[in-house]
Scaffold this motif. Structure first.
Motif, short mmCIF file in Angstrom:
data_model
loop_
_atom_site.label_atom_id
_atom_site.label_comp_id
_atom_site.label_asym_id
_atom_site.label_seq_id
_atom_site.Cartn_x
_atom_site.Cartn_y
_atom_site.Cartn_z
N LYS A 19 19.97 15.37 -73.82
CA LYS A 19 19.61 16.12 -72.60
C LYS A 19 20.57 15.88 -71.02
CE LYS A 19 14.99 17.58 -73.06
NZ LYS A 19 13.39 17.59 -72.13
N GLY A 20 20.90 14.75 -71.08
CA GLY A 20 21.64 14.24 -70.01
C GLY A 20 23.11 14.06 -70.59
N TYR A 21 23.14 15.26 -71.41
CA TYR A 21 24.63 15.31 -71.44
C TYR A 21 24.85 16.80 -71.94
CZ TYR A 21 25.96 10.35 -72.55
OH TYR A 21 25.86 8.79 -72.41
N ILE A 22 23.92 17.69 -71.68
CA ILE A 22 23.78 19.06 -71.84
C ILE A 22 24.92 20.06 -70.72
CG2 ILE A 22 22.83 21.26 -72.58
CD1 ILE A 22 20.97 19.72 -73.42
N LYS A 23 24.66 19.44 -70.18
CA LYS A 23 25.32 19.95 -68.65
C LYS A 23 26.93 19.68 -68.73
CE LYS A 23 21.47 19.85 -65.43
NZ LYS A 23 21.30 19.27 -64.85
N LEU A 24 27.12 18.77 -69.01
CA LEU A 24 28.59 17.94 -68.85
C LEU A 24 29.30 18.71 -70.65
CD1 LEU A 24 30.97 15.71 -67.93
CD2 LEU A 24 30.01 14.45 -69.76
N VAL A 25 28.62 18.76 -71.16
CA VAL A 25 29.14 19.24 -72.73
C VAL A 25 29.68 20.58 -72.26
CG1 VAL A 25 28.50 19.81 -75.12
CG2 VAL A 25 28.60 17.23 -74.50
N VAL A 26 28.58 21.78 -71.41
CA VAL A 26 28.94 22.55 -71.47
C VAL A 26 30.22 22.76 -70.22
CG1 VAL A 26 28.07 24.36 -70.30
CG2 VAL A 26 25.77 23.68 -71.79
#
Length: 184
Positions: A19-26
């Motif tokens: 979950k902590g990476y979703i924004k970055l990956v998007v």
């Protein structure tokens, strides 16, 4: 039954970490090209070889949050009689992505080293991996081109300090091995 409970706990733990990476990956994918939420889910699944499969319940709230914060914008258009929603990164999104990637890269170097070290101690029959390439010199040189002379100096001094610290640690370990070898 116990194995299923443990498996559920592990999957829940991994899900929280992702979950902590979703924004970055998007933001990373939208920086490459504008795409729909579905396309982003597919790209993440493909890029992780199926390890990370997002659902619409996982991606669309993130897209709405990023849009609300001004990091992405929604572009709607009609295609074949249907309304198509595509997301595109904004200038604010590009700035936050750059900042986040710089922080993430540094964090990965530090925490990744800790993970490799502890994995060797905790996991049976696994030697911790060691890469003498703490960072890529070619990417460092490329990144220096876009910085002011003061920023270049600050970055290079920080890297030099990290390398000198690593050399001290290696030297101490070598000295310890030498002393232990003489005592045998």
């Amino acid at each position: 039954m116990l194995a299923e409970v443990e498996e559920e706990k592990i999957e829940s733990w991994i899900k929280e970490m992702r979950k902590g990476y979703i924004k970055l990956v998007v933001l990373m994918f939208l920086n490459e090209e504008a795409m729909s939420g579905y396309d982003i889910m597919k790209r993440i699944e493909e890029a992780t070889l199926g390890f990370w499969r997002l659902t619409s319940g996982g991606i669309y709230p993130v897209l709405k949050e990023l849009e609300r914060k001004g990091y992405i914008k929604l572009v709607s258009f009609n295609k074949g009689g249907r309304k198509k929603k595509i997301y595109a990164i904004t200038e604010d999104g590009k700035r936050i992505l750059k900042y986040a990637l710089e922080k993430q890269q540094k964090m990965e170097e530090i925490i990744g080293g800790m993970f490799r070290e502890f994995a060797g101690n905790i996991l049976e029959n696994v030697e911790p991996s060691f890469s003498p390439k703490v960072f890529s010199f070619s990417s460092l040189m490329r990144s220096l081109k876009h910085k002011t002379p003061n920023e270049q100096k600050r970055l290079l001094m920080s890297i030099r300090a990290d390398l000198l610290n690593a050399i001290k640690i290696v030297d101490k370990k070598l000295e310890q091995i030498e002393r232990e070898g003489k005592n045998e």
